[in-house]
Design an enzyme around this catalytic site. Structure first.
Site, PDB file in Angstrom:
ATOM      1  CB  THR A  73      -9.022  71.295  49.740  1.00 49.98           C
ATOM      2  OG1 THR A  73      -7.869  71.962  49.259  1.00 49.98           O
ATOM      3  CG2 THR A  73     -10.189  71.629  48.840  1.00 49.98           C
ATOM      4  N   GLY A  97      -1.908  71.537  44.800  1.00 51.43           N
ATOM      5  CA  GLY A  97      -2.613  72.250  43.740  1.00 51.43           C
ATOM      6  C   GLY A  97      -1.807  72.395  42.466  1.00 51.43           C
ATOM      7  CG  ASP A 107      -6.446  71.965  43.364  1.00 49.39           C
ATOM      8  OD1 ASP A 107      -5.675  72.399  44.236  1.00 49.39           O
ATOM      9  OD2 ASP A 107      -7.404  71.203  43.619  1.00 49.39           O
ATOM     10  N   GLY A 138      -5.240  68.316  47.674  1.00 48.64           N
ATOM     11  CA  GLY A 138      -3.824  67.944  47.610  1.00 48.64           C
ATOM     12  C   GLY A 138      -2.983  69.046  46.985  1.00 48.64           C
TER      13      GLY A 138
HETATM   14  N1  GLY Z   1      -5.503  71.828  46.875  1.00 44.78           N
HETATM   15  C1  GLY Z   1      -5.462  73.089  47.440  1.00 44.78           C
HETATM   16  C2  GLY Z   1      -4.398  73.956  46.983  1.00 44.78           C
HETATM   17  O1  GLY Z   1      -3.381  73.485  46.480  1.00 44.78           O
HETATM   18  O2  GLY Z   1      -4.518  75.161  47.099  1.00 44.78           O
END
Ligand code: GLY
Length: 290
Positions: free
Chosen positions: A158, A212, A189, A210
């Site tokens: 991300t 999600g 997330d 991190g």
């Molecule tokens: N933090 C990105 C995801 O889990 O998709």
């Protein structure tokens, strides 16, 4: 108000070979966002431009360079929020767009909050966004990781940015290719308000990176906001929220936080997290703890 920006290039097990690229990419994105803020641009412009640069930089899991899903396809999520009217725009499971963050901003400026898959594509095309070839998003590093049928351990996850403009207005954005080898249709997330992001001009803004699923289960961004609303320093708020994430669900993640006074914070319990922010006109970039 002194302009302020903080960006991140992901929290994760970022390999030694990628450290230099992460630091450089974060620094350039923060520099460009800050340049716009000093010129008087609104926080939204700074956030969108910073994230477009990170999406174009194949070292990051966003735009070109995103992780491939189980089917060997890039499916991306992105979100945008501004802190005056609490407008939110997010997209999930989109393919063939170089800049999902720009699509998320268009959604924010429409009557929608979250669009997924085909619907998001139709919306994008009807608003003049062009598609790129699906293969253009795939870089050899991620193709090889996928072909070896193993989790890519060496990268972050991300990208995100939070900016405060000279009028005291805040905006936040995030963009991701999600997790490596994710199930097609899996959403983390990033496009979920209150989990991966939140911003409110009355308190501050936050962007996560991190795992999600763990971030979603504790509504991590809202946890940080509750601390900022009580006047807690962003660094303390970020550290407290990462502790809570681990205690409650054993999650691993990172957070960048910027409050309405322009104070910054960052915390993570992954191996590394690349990030950059400004102190006056100077940009500071870090990837390790401390
Ligand atoms: N933090 C990105 C995801 O889990 O998709």
């Amino acid at each position: 108000m002194q302009p302020r920006i903080i960006v991140h290039g992901g929290a994760g097990a970022i390999a030694d070979a990628l450290v230099k690229g992460h630091l450089q990419g974060c620094r350039e994105a923060a520099e460009e966002g800050l340049r716009l803020l000093w010129e008087g641009a609104p926080a939204e412009e700074a956030v969108e431009r910073a994230i477009c640069l990170l999406e174009d930089d194949e070292v990051f899991d966003a735009g070109r360079g995103s992780f491939l899903n189980m089917d060997g396809v890039v499916e991306m999520d992105a979100a945008f929020m501004e802190g005056a009217s609490l407008l939110v725009g997010a997209v999930a499971g989109v393919r063939k767009f170089a800049h999902p963050i720009s699509l998320a901003r268009l959604v924010m400026e429409s009557e929608h909050v979250l669009l997924v898959g085909e619907g998001a594509t139709r919306f994008a095309l009807s608003h003049g966004l062009r598609q790129c070839p699906a293969e253009w998003l795939i870089v050899p590093r991620e193709r090889e990781a996928w072909e070896r049928q193993r989790r890519a351990q060496g990268v972050g996850d991300t990208v995100g940015a939070v900016a405060l403009d000279e009028r005291g207005h805040l905006a936040v954005g995030l963009s991701t290719g999600g997790r490596p080898f994710k199930f097609p249709g899996r959403v983390g997330d990033v496009p979920c308000v209150g989990a991966g992001f939140y911003v409110d001009d009355g308190a501050g803004g936050v962007a996560a990176s991190g795992e999600g699923e763990a971030i979603l289960r504790v509504a991590l961004a809202r946890r940080v906001m509750e601390q900022l609303e009580r006047g807690i320093h962003p660094q303390e708020a970020a550290s407290w929220a990462i502790g809570l994430l681990y205690q409650r669900v054993g999650g691993h993640a990172g957070l960048i936080v910027l409050d309405r006074q322009g104070r910054v914070g960052c915390a993570f319990n992954t191996r590394r997290m690349s990030r950059a922010w400004n102190e006056g006109k100077e940009i500071i970039a870090c990837i390790e703890r401390g």
